[in-house]
Design a protein around this motif. Sequence first.
Motif, PDB file in Angstrom:
ATOM      1  N   GLY A  92       0.799  -1.208   0.000  1.00  0.00           N
ATOM      2  CA  GLY A  92       0.000   0.000   0.000  1.00  0.00           C
ATOM      3  C   GLY A  92       0.837   1.265   0.000  1.00  0.00           C
ATOM      4  O   GLY A  92       0.340   2.341  -0.331  1.00  0.00           O
ATOM      5  N   GLU A  93       2.119   1.133   0.350  1.00  0.00           N
ATOM      6  CA  GLU A  93       3.022   2.289   0.333  1.00  0.00           C
ATOM      7  C   GLU A  93       3.651   2.508  -1.030  1.00  0.00           C
ATOM      8  O   GLU A  93       4.324   3.513  -1.257  1.00  0.00           O
ATOM      9  N   TYR A  94       3.467   1.561  -1.934  1.00  0.00           N
ATOM     10  CA  TYR A  94       4.132   1.625  -3.233  1.00  0.00           C
ATOM     11  C   TYR A  94       3.225   1.034  -4.315  1.00  0.00           C
ATOM     12  O   TYR A  94       2.288   0.281  -4.020  1.00  0.00           O
ATOM     13  N   GLN A  95       3.509   1.403  -5.561  1.00  0.00           N
ATOM     14  CA  GLN A  95       2.812   0.840  -6.720  1.00  0.00           C
ATOM     15  C   GLN A  95       3.764  -0.116  -7.439  1.00  0.00           C
ATOM     16  O   GLN A  95       4.760   0.333  -8.015  1.00  0.00           O
ATOM     17  N   PRO A  96       3.504  -1.431  -7.415  1.00  0.00           N
ATOM     18  CA  PRO A  96       4.443  -2.386  -8.016  1.00  0.00           C
ATOM     19  C   PRO A  96       4.823  -2.072  -9.463  1.00  0.00           C
ATOM     20  O   PRO A  96       5.955  -2.331  -9.881  1.00  0.00           O
ATOM     21  N   ALA A  97       3.908  -1.477 -10.219  1.00  0.00           N
ATOM     22  CA  ALA A  97       4.194  -1.168 -11.621  1.00  0.00           C
ATOM     23  C   ALA A  97       5.343  -0.179 -11.771  1.00  0.00           C
ATOM     24  O   ALA A  97       5.999  -0.130 -12.814  1.00  0.00           O
ATOM     25  N   ASP A  98       5.614   0.613 -10.725  1.00  0.00           N
ATOM     26  CA  ASP A  98       6.713   1.578 -10.788  1.00  0.00           C
ATOM     27  C   ASP A  98       8.080   0.916 -10.688  1.00  0.00           C
ATOM     28  O   ASP A  98       9.103   1.568 -10.917  1.00  0.00           O
ATOM     29  N   TYR A  99       8.097  -0.380 -10.365  1.00  0.00           N
ATOM     30  CA  TYR A  99       9.367  -1.034 -10.060  1.00  0.00           C
ATOM     31  C   TYR A  99       9.731  -2.140 -11.051  1.00  0.00           C
ATOM     32  O   TYR A  99      10.747  -2.804 -10.882  1.00  0.00           O
ATOM     33  N   LEU A 100       8.912  -2.329 -12.068  1.00  0.00           N
ATOM     34  CA  LEU A 100       9.207  -3.341 -13.067  1.00  0.00           C
ATOM     35  C   LEU A 100       9.685  -2.674 -14.345  1.00  0.00           C
ATOM     36  O   LEU A 100       8.953  -1.908 -14.964  1.00  0.00           O
ATOM     37  N   PRO A 101      10.921  -2.944 -14.756  1.00  0.00           N
ATOM     38  CA  PRO A 101      11.405  -2.377 -16.010  1.00  0.00           C
ATOM     39  C   PRO A 101      10.628  -2.968 -17.185  1.00  0.00           C
ATOM     40  O   PRO A 101      10.435  -4.185 -17.263  1.00  0.00           O
ATOM     41  N   VAL A 102      10.163  -2.133 -18.081  1.00  0.00           N
ATOM     42  CA  VAL A 102       9.317  -2.572 -19.192  1.00  0.00           C
ATOM     43  C   VAL A 102       9.897  -2.053 -20.507  1.00  0.00           C
ATOM     44  O   VAL A 102      10.466  -0.956 -20.554  1.00  0.00           O
ATOM     45  N   SER A 103       9.754  -2.828 -21.561  1.00  0.00           N
ATOM     46  CA  SER A 103      10.225  -2.418 -22.882  1.00  0.00           C
ATOM     47  C   SER A 103       9.633  -1.059 -23.256  1.00  0.00           C
ATOM     48  O   SER A 103       8.467  -0.768 -22.980  1.00  0.00           O
ATOM     49  N   SER A 104      10.446  -0.237 -23.895  1.00  0.00           N
ATOM     50  CA  SER A 104       9.966   1.064 -24.374  1.00  0.00           C
ATOM     51  C   SER A 104       9.068   0.916 -25.595  1.00  0.00           C
ATOM     52  O   SER A 104       8.412   1.868 -26.009  1.00  0.00           O
ATOM     53  N   LYS A 105       9.036  -0.282 -26.152  1.00  0.00           N
ATOM     54  CA  LYS A 105       8.209  -0.551 -27.326  1.00  0.00           C
ATOM     55  C   LYS A 105       6.905  -1.218 -26.911  1.00  0.00           C
ATOM     56  O   LYS A 105       6.848  -1.901 -25.886  1.00  0.00           O
ATOM     57  N   ASN A 106       5.861  -1.022 -27.699  1.00  0.00           N
ATOM     58  CA  ASN A 106       4.553  -1.579 -27.377  1.00  0.00           C
ATOM     59  C   ASN A 106       4.562  -3.099 -27.561  1.00  0.00           C
ATOM     60  O   ASN A 106       4.856  -3.606 -28.652  1.00  0.00           O
ATOM     61  N   ILE A 107       4.231  -3.809 -26.488  1.00  0.00           N
ATOM     62  CA  ILE A 107       4.314  -5.272 -26.511  1.00  0.00           C
ATOM     63  C   ILE A 107       3.308  -5.872 -27.486  1.00  0.00           C
ATOM     64  O   ILE A 107       3.630  -6.810 -28.242  1.00  0.00           O
ATOM     65  N   ASP A 108       2.086  -5.356 -27.517  1.00  0.00           N
ATOM     66  CA  ASP A 108       1.075  -5.890 -28.440  1.00  0.00           C
ATOM     67  C   ASP A 108       1.490  -5.683 -29.894  1.00  0.00           C
ATOM     68  O   ASP A 108       1.303  -6.573 -30.735  1.00  0.00           O
ATOM     69  N   ASP A 109       2.059  -4.516 -30.198  1.00  0.00           N
ATOM     70  CA  ASP A 109       2.504  -4.240 -31.565  1.00  0.00           C
ATOM     71  C   ASP A 109       3.630  -5.185 -31.969  1.00  0.00           C
ATOM     72  O   ASP A 109       3.650  -5.705 -33.101  1.00  0.00           O
ATOM     73  N   MET A 110       4.559  -5.414 -31.072  1.00  0.00           N
ATOM     74  CA  MET A 110       5.675  -6.322 -31.382  1.00  0.00           C
ATOM     75  C   MET A 110       5.169  -7.742 -31.611  1.00  0.00           C
ATOM     76  O   MET A 110       5.637  -8.433 -32.524  1.00  0.00           O
ATOM     77  N   TYR A 111       4.207  -8.168 -30.801  1.00  0.00           N
ATOM     78  CA  TYR A 111       3.709  -9.536 -30.951  1.00  0.00           C
ATOM     79  C   TYR A 111       2.954  -9.699 -32.267  1.00  0.00           C
ATOM     80  O   TYR A 111       3.059 -10.738 -32.931  1.00  0.00           O
ATOM     81  N   ARG A 112       2.204  -8.664 -32.663  1.00  0.00           N
ATOM     82  CA  ARG A 112       1.523  -8.716 -33.955  1.00  0.00           C
ATOM     83  C   ARG A 112       2.531  -8.807 -35.101  1.00  0.00           C
ATOM     84  O   ARG A 112       2.305  -9.533 -36.070  1.00  0.00           O
ATOM     85  N   GLU A 113       3.619  -8.081 -34.978  1.00  0.00           N
ATOM     86  CA  GLU A 113       4.643  -8.134 -36.028  1.00  0.00           C
ATOM     87  C   GLU A 113       5.276  -9.524 -36.088  1.00  0.00           C
ATOM     88  O   GLU A 113       5.545 -10.053 -37.167  1.00  0.00           O
ATOM     89  N   LEU A 114       5.504 -10.125 -34.915  1.00  0.00           N
ATOM     90  CA  LEU A 114       6.089 -11.468 -34.878  1.00  0.00           C
ATOM     91  C   LEU A 114       5.152 -12.494 -35.502  1.00  0.00           C
ATOM     92  O   LEU A 114       5.568 -13.327 -36.317  1.00  0.00           O
ATOM     93  N   THR A 115       3.861 -12.445 -35.149  1.00  0.00           N
ATOM     94  CA  THR A 115       2.914 -13.403 -35.725  1.00  0.00           C
ATOM     95  C   THR A 115       2.690 -13.131 -37.215  1.00  0.00           C
ATOM     96  O   THR A 115       2.357 -14.048 -37.967  1.00  0.00           O
ATOM     97  N   GLY A 116       2.893 -11.883 -37.641  1.00  0.00           N
ATOM     98  CA  GLY A 116       2.840 -11.591 -39.071  1.00  0.00           C
ATOM     99  C   GLY A 116       3.955 -12.303 -39.827  1.00  0.00           C
ATOM    100  O   GLY A 116       3.754 -12.771 -40.958  1.00  0.00           O
TER     101      GLY A 116
END
Length: 315
Positions: A92-116
């Motif tokens: 409750g003192e922190y937001q877990p999403a602030d502590y996970l490093p995430v790709s600067s690129k859109n994950i859904d877009d990358m996955y669509r390109e891969l399945t393409g």
Amino acid sequence: MKFIKEYKDGDRVFDIYLCKHKQSMVTKNGKAYESVILQDKTGTLDAKVWEPNNPGIGDYDTLDYIEVYGEITSFQGSLQVNVKRIRKCQEGEYQPADYLPVSSKNIDDMYRELTGLIASIHNTYLKQLLENFFVKDEAFKKAFCNSSAAKTVHHGFVGGLLEHTLSVTKLCDYYCSAYPILKRDLLLTAAMCHDIGKIREISPFPENDYTNDGQLLGHIVMGSQMIGERAAEIAGFPHELLAQVQHCILAHHGKYEFGSPKIPAIIEALALNHADDTDAKLETFKEILDNAKDPGWLGYNRLFESNLRASRIDF
């Protein structure tokens, strides 16, 4: 919240971070201290607790969220926190999403390109193999999109495995246009599957550490096993074709000393090795430059065996 990437030499630290790693150590003079890695979504920061028995240092452990008070110093070209106080934080003192490093690129877009790219595969056996992993298996898809490509070296963030795989596959696609001798269906299949074993080798965030199987077997062996298991579910899958896909995976690190059980013996395996090495090294160098606070010489880097330079000159 002040993010790790915003700090510079001389700054004071007084905020909450994820304790990514904690290790008790001893100086050359025999004095006990604690070495800590702090993490947020922008990266990691080395921290040292030189007086762990100080009353201001509360009880905490790896993967705890901790409030840290200290000062930023520069050591051998990298920033480091000299920690004065630590307090373990409660939910409750922190937001877990602030502590996970995430790709600067859109994950859904990358996955669509891969399945393409999967849709462009002509060989029916290879296409079915890829679809069984990346299209039909929702559990695999979720794990693949949320995994990192490495614990620390490169693409060590949520979506990192996907980003690295897509980059390697696109490099291999270019190789096929430049060198028509390459079998495109085989090479692209191997590229998309070369690191699938990492979803078993490295645990999910926030831990993002080696699993028992990862330590004992490694992603290369497990990836080859996964390919063999899925191919066995496809009636009539040619043995020689399976052996070549598995060989590409087993040889994609290129040399025994780099963890490859095999050395590339077919041209597609050689192409995959170079594409993988290119993307890994360029991303690693990019991350070093991204974390450099000032232009100039950054010090000796063991991976590149060179004193690296960050240049801000635009030509």
